[in-house]
Design a protein around this motif. Structure first.
Motif, PDB file in Angstrom:
ATOM      1  N   GLY A  56      26.192  22.090  -5.722  1.00 57.09           N
ATOM      2  CA  GLY A  56      25.432  22.891  -4.777  1.00 57.09           C
ATOM      3  C   GLY A  56      24.232  23.585  -5.385  1.00 57.09           C
ATOM      4  N   GLU A  57      23.455  24.215  -4.517  1.00 57.06           N
ATOM      5  CA  GLU A  57      22.219  24.869  -4.928  1.00 57.06           C
ATOM      6  C   GLU A  57      22.468  26.041  -5.870  1.00 57.06           C
ATOM      7  OE1 GLU A  57      19.029  24.166  -4.419  1.00 57.06           O
ATOM      8  OE2 GLU A  57      19.623  22.296  -3.462  1.00 57.06           O
ATOM      9  N   ALA A  58      23.580  26.752  -5.703  1.00 57.85           N
ATOM     10  CA  ALA A  58      23.847  27.911  -6.563  1.00 57.85           C
ATOM     11  C   ALA A  58      23.953  27.489  -8.022  1.00 57.85           C
ATOM     12  CB  ALA A  58      25.124  28.618  -6.119  1.00 57.85           C
ATOM     13  N   LEU A  59      24.624  26.373  -8.269  1.00 58.17           N
ATOM     14  CA  LEU A  59      24.785  25.887  -9.638  1.00 58.17           C
ATOM     15  C   LEU A  59      23.448  25.386 -10.191  1.00 58.17           C
ATOM     16  CD1 LEU A  59      27.151  25.609 -11.630  1.00 58.17           C
ATOM     17  CD2 LEU A  59      27.309  23.217 -10.961  1.00 58.17           C
ATOM     18  N   ILE A  60      22.682  24.734  -9.331  1.00 56.33           N
ATOM     19  CA  ILE A  60      21.368  24.237  -9.745  1.00 56.33           C
ATOM     20  C   ILE A  60      20.450  25.400 -10.112  1.00 56.33           C
ATOM     21  CG2 ILE A  60      19.299  23.014  -8.968  1.00 56.33           C
ATOM     22  CD1 ILE A  60      21.213  21.284  -7.232  1.00 56.33           C
ATOM     23  N   ARG A  61      20.501  26.482  -9.310  1.00 53.11           N
ATOM     24  CA  ARG A  61      19.668  27.651  -9.600  1.00 53.11           C
ATOM     25  C   ARG A  61      20.050  28.290 -10.929  1.00 53.11           C
ATOM     26  NH1 ARG A  61      20.248  28.721  -4.027  1.00 53.11           N
ATOM     27  NH2 ARG A  61      21.901  30.241  -4.448  1.00 53.11           N
ATOM     28  N   LEU A  62      21.355  28.367 -11.190  1.00 55.60           N
ATOM     29  CA  LEU A  62      21.796  28.918 -12.476  1.00 55.60           C
ATOM     30  C   LEU A  62      21.267  28.092 -13.639  1.00 55.60           C
ATOM     31  CD1 LEU A  62      25.526  29.894 -11.781  1.00 55.60           C
ATOM     32  CD2 LEU A  62      23.610  31.441 -12.176  1.00 55.60           C
ATOM     33  N   SER A  63      21.314  26.768 -13.482  1.00 56.60           N
ATOM     34  CA  SER A  63      20.809  25.885 -14.524  1.00 56.60           C
ATOM     35  C   SER A  63      19.309  26.086 -14.726  1.00 56.60           C
ATOM     36  CB  SER A  63      21.106  24.427 -14.157  1.00 56.60           C
ATOM     37  OG  SER A  63      20.546  23.552 -15.103  1.00 56.60           O
ATOM     38  N   GLU A  64      18.576  26.223 -13.623  1.00 59.15           N
ATOM     39  CA  GLU A  64      17.134  26.417 -13.709  1.00 59.15           C
ATOM     40  C   GLU A  64      16.797  27.743 -14.380  1.00 59.15           C
ATOM     41  OE1 GLU A  64      15.868  26.023  -9.696  1.00 59.15           O
ATOM     42  OE2 GLU A  64      15.627  23.845  -9.815  1.00 59.15           O
ATOM     43  N   GLN A  65      17.578  28.795 -14.056  1.00 62.26           N
ATOM     44  CA  GLN A  65      17.335  30.099 -14.663  1.00 62.26           C
ATOM     45  C   GLN A  65      17.522  30.040 -16.171  1.00 62.26           C
ATOM     46  OE1 GLN A  65      19.903  32.844 -12.618  1.00 62.26           O
ATOM     47  NE2 GLN A  65      18.805  32.659 -10.699  1.00 62.26           N
ATOM     48  N   SER A  66      18.556  29.314 -16.609  1.00 67.51           N
ATOM     49  CA  SER A  66      18.793  29.162 -18.043  1.00 67.51           C
ATOM     50  C   SER A  66      17.647  28.413 -18.707  1.00 67.51           C
ATOM     51  CB  SER A  66      20.117  28.421 -18.270  1.00 67.51           C
ATOM     52  OG  SER A  66      20.335  28.203 -19.638  1.00 67.51           O
ATOM     53  N   THR A  67      17.177  27.354 -18.040  1.00 63.33           N
ATOM     54  CA  THR A  67      16.060  26.570 -18.577  1.00 63.33           C
ATOM     55  C   THR A  67      14.797  27.408 -18.653  1.00 63.33           C
ATOM     56  OG1 THR A  67      16.992  24.526 -17.696  1.00 63.33           O
ATOM     57  CG2 THR A  67      14.641  24.520 -18.227  1.00 63.33           C
ATOM     58  N   HIS A  68      14.533  28.192 -17.592  1.00 61.49           N
ATOM     59  CA  HIS A  68      13.352  29.043 -17.570  1.00 61.49           C
ATOM     60  C   HIS A  68      13.419  30.106 -18.648  1.00 61.49           C
ATOM     61  CE1 HIS A  68      12.355  27.969 -13.113  1.00 61.49           C
ATOM     62  NE2 HIS A  68      11.952  27.055 -13.967  1.00 61.49           N
ATOM     63  N   SER A  69      14.635  30.650 -18.876  1.00 60.85           N
ATOM     64  CA  SER A  69      14.790  31.667 -19.916  1.00 60.85           C
ATOM     65  C   SER A  69      14.449  31.101 -21.282  1.00 60.85           C
ATOM     66  CB  SER A  69      16.222  32.209 -19.898  1.00 60.85           C
ATOM     67  OG  SER A  69      16.399  33.158 -20.928  1.00 60.85           O
ATOM     68  N   ARG A  70      14.956  29.899 -21.586  1.00 52.65           N
ATOM     69  CA  ARG A  70      14.653  29.267 -22.868  1.00 52.65           C
ATOM     70  C   ARG A  70      13.167  28.963 -22.970  1.00 52.65           C
ATOM     71  NH1 ARG A  70      19.452  26.511 -21.655  1.00 52.65           N
ATOM     72  NH2 ARG A  70      18.286  24.658 -21.007  1.00 52.65           N
ATOM     73  N   SER A  71      12.566  28.549 -21.843  1.00 49.50           N
ATOM     74  CA  SER A  71      11.148  28.233 -21.833  1.00 49.50           C
ATOM     75  C   SER A  71      10.315  29.469 -22.136  1.00 49.50           C
ATOM     76  CB  SER A  71      10.749  27.638 -20.480  1.00 49.50           C
ATOM     77  OG  SER A  71       9.352  27.437 -20.416  1.00 49.50           O
ATOM     78  N   LEU A  72      10.704  30.603 -21.558  1.00 50.17           N
ATOM     79  CA  LEU A  72       9.974  31.844 -21.796  1.00 50.17           C
ATOM     80  C   LEU A  72      10.045  32.227 -23.268  1.00 50.17           C
ATOM     81  CD1 LEU A  72       8.390  34.192 -20.478  1.00 50.17           C
ATOM     82  CD2 LEU A  72      10.577  35.405 -20.283  1.00 50.17           C
ATOM     83  N   ILE A  73      11.208  32.085 -23.866  1.00 47.39           N
ATOM     84  CA  ILE A  73      11.368  32.397 -25.293  1.00 47.39           C
ATOM     85  C   ILE A  73      10.492  31.484 -26.139  1.00 47.39           C
ATOM     86  CG2 ILE A  73      12.995  32.364 -27.220  1.00 47.39           C
ATOM     87  CD1 ILE A  73      15.172  33.161 -25.156  1.00 47.39           C
ATOM     88  N   ASN A  74      10.475  30.196 -25.813  1.00 46.75           N
ATOM     89  CA  ASN A  74       9.640  29.252 -26.560  1.00 46.75           C
ATOM     90  C   ASN A  74       8.166  29.600 -26.444  1.00 46.75           C
ATOM     91  OD1 ASN A  74      11.887  27.792 -27.349  1.00 46.75           O
ATOM     92  ND2 ASN A  74      11.739  26.331 -25.663  1.00 46.75           N
ATOM     93  N   CYS A  75       7.751  30.020 -25.253  1.00 45.08           N
ATOM     94  CA  CYS A  75       6.349  30.403 -25.045  1.00 45.08           C
ATOM     95  C   CYS A  75       6.004  31.685 -25.805  1.00 45.08           C
ATOM     96  CB  CYS A  75       6.077  30.608 -23.554  1.00 45.08           C
ATOM     97  SG  CYS A  75       6.131  29.107 -22.561  1.00 45.08           S
ATOM     98  N   ALA A  76       6.996  32.565 -25.939  1.00 41.58           N
ATOM     99  CA  ALA A  76       6.727  33.883 -26.518  1.00 41.58           C
ATOM    100  C   ALA A  76       6.784  33.910 -28.046  1.00 41.58           C
ATOM    101  CB  ALA A  76       7.720  34.904 -25.962  1.00 41.58           C
ATOM    102  N   GLN A  77       7.590  33.057 -28.649  1.00 44.62           N
ATOM    103  CA  GLN A  77       7.861  33.174 -30.083  1.00 44.62           C
ATOM    104  C   GLN A  77       6.602  33.216 -30.947  1.00 44.62           C
ATOM    105  OE1 GLN A  77      11.483  33.325 -31.118  1.00 44.62           O
ATOM    106  NE2 GLN A  77      10.244  34.501 -32.562  1.00 44.62           N
ATOM    107  N   PRO A  78       5.666  32.277 -30.795  1.00 45.50           N
ATOM    108  CA  PRO A  78       4.465  32.351 -31.644  1.00 45.50           C
ATOM    109  C   PRO A  78       3.605  33.577 -31.344  1.00 45.50           C
ATOM    110  CG  PRO A  78       4.247  30.606 -30.004  1.00 45.50           C
ATOM    111  CD  PRO A  78       5.654  31.073 -29.938  1.00 45.50           C
ATOM    112  N   VAL A  79       3.632  34.028 -30.112  1.00 39.78           N
ATOM    113  CA  VAL A  79       2.851  35.207 -29.743  1.00 39.78           C
ATOM    114  C   VAL A  79       3.444  36.462 -30.378  1.00 39.78           C
ATOM    115  CG1 VAL A  79       1.964  36.589 -27.829  1.00 39.78           C
ATOM    116  CG2 VAL A  79       2.148  34.104 -27.592  1.00 39.78           C
ATOM    117  N   LEU A  80       4.764  36.524 -30.461  1.00 40.19           N
ATOM    118  CA  LEU A  80       5.416  37.661 -31.109  1.00 40.19           C
ATOM    119  C   LEU A  80       4.965  37.787 -32.564  1.00 40.19           C
ATOM    120  CD1 LEU A  80       9.103  37.393 -29.812  1.00 40.19           C
ATOM    121  CD2 LEU A  80       7.331  38.969 -29.034  1.00 40.19           C
ATOM    122  N   SER A  81       4.872  36.664 -33.239  1.00 40.44           N
ATOM    123  CA  SER A  81       4.414  36.690 -34.635  1.00 40.44           C
ATOM    124  C   SER A  81       3.011  37.276 -34.737  1.00 40.44           C
ATOM    125  CB  SER A  81       4.441  35.276 -35.236  1.00 40.44           C
ATOM    126  OG  SER A  81       5.757  34.768 -35.275  1.00 40.44           O
TER     127      SER A  81
END
Length: 266
Positions: free
Chosen positions: A72-97
């Protein structure tokens, strides 16, 4: 009522829920009630109750045309949120440095976790006197700069629910403990886009934080620097805020570029 396997402490009904979800994920198409029951060797009466709960919560969807079940959509949304969270971290890491290179202070990317804020990426200052922002550290939203700025930019309903339930406790002598003062500070943060924590969570440490906002204005997370109070001044704070603002905008653009239109409506 949950059934527990006394031999290993496993909750049997919870295990069956996970079996159903894993089976539907592997199968790649709708499965009938009978197919699920036979494959997993679950009594049909027990499976009916599990599927009823899963469909009610949106984790499994019943398809009338095929009379089958799929994820269902609830599980898909949870998966997307996890993916987006990892994506945000990847985008931020070099900027943090780069933030630490410019400020010479420890900095972090933070995200909302329940009614707290969590450090999800960090870079430590090269100076001898530093504040260590450790991965996984949790702090009350009202006590740290990275938490205050997320709270300030949450949708009104989410912020109202938080204010109704939060119990503000003095972590240091400088911690805010009244909701009236916090609400006034939130209004100032919304106008300026910057939050400060003046030794409110850690004695001797001043925090400066800004939000990382989606295109719709939702706080995807926050950036903050932790400055020992012996090095802090209004000029230092203003410079840190300017660096954090430009860094947050760079992360936001990288994140939207990496996630496409789906990130714009978050």
């Amino acid at each position: 009522m949950l059934l527990e396997d006394e031999s290993n402490g496993v909750v049997k009904s919870a295990d069956r829920v996970l079996d159903v979800i894993e089976l539907l994920a592997r199968w790649g198409r709708e499965m009938s009630h009978t197919e699920i029951a036979d494959t997993l060797e679950i009594p049909k009466s027990s499976l009916t109750k599990l599927l009823k709960n899963l469909t009610a919560r949106g984790f499994v969807e019943f398809v009338p045309l095929t009379k089958g079940y799929r994820l269902g959509e609830a599980l898909i949304r949870l998966s997307e949120q996890s993916t987006h969270s990892r994506s945000l971290i990847n985008c931020a890491q070099p900027v943090l440095s780069e933030i630490t290179q410019q400020t010479l202070e420890s900095c972090a990317l933070n995200q909302l976790k329940g009614d707290q804020v969590e450090v999800v990426a960090t870079v430590t200052s090269p100076q001898r006197l530093v504040s260590h922002l450790r991965l996984g550290d949790l702090a009350p939203l009202y006590a740290v700069s990275g938490g205050k700025v997320i709270l300030a930019f949450l949708p009104d309903q989410m912020r109202s629910e938080y204010m109704k339930t939060v119990k503000m406790q003095a972590i240091t002598p400088a911690t805010m403990t009244t909701k009236k003062v916090l609400l006034a500070q939130i209004e100032t943060i919304r106008q300026s886009g910057v939050a400060y924590s003046m030794e409110e969570y850690t004695p001797g440490i001043v925090g400066v934080g800004v939000p990382v906002l989606s295109s719709s204005g939702f706080p995807l997370g926050s950036l903050n620097v932790a400055i020992p109070s012996v090095r802090y001044s209004e000029k230092v704070g203003a410079r840190a805020a300017a660096i954090l603002r430009s860094s947050a905008e760079r992360i936001r653009r990288r994140y939207i570029s990496a996630n496409g239109e789906g990130a714009r409506g978050i």
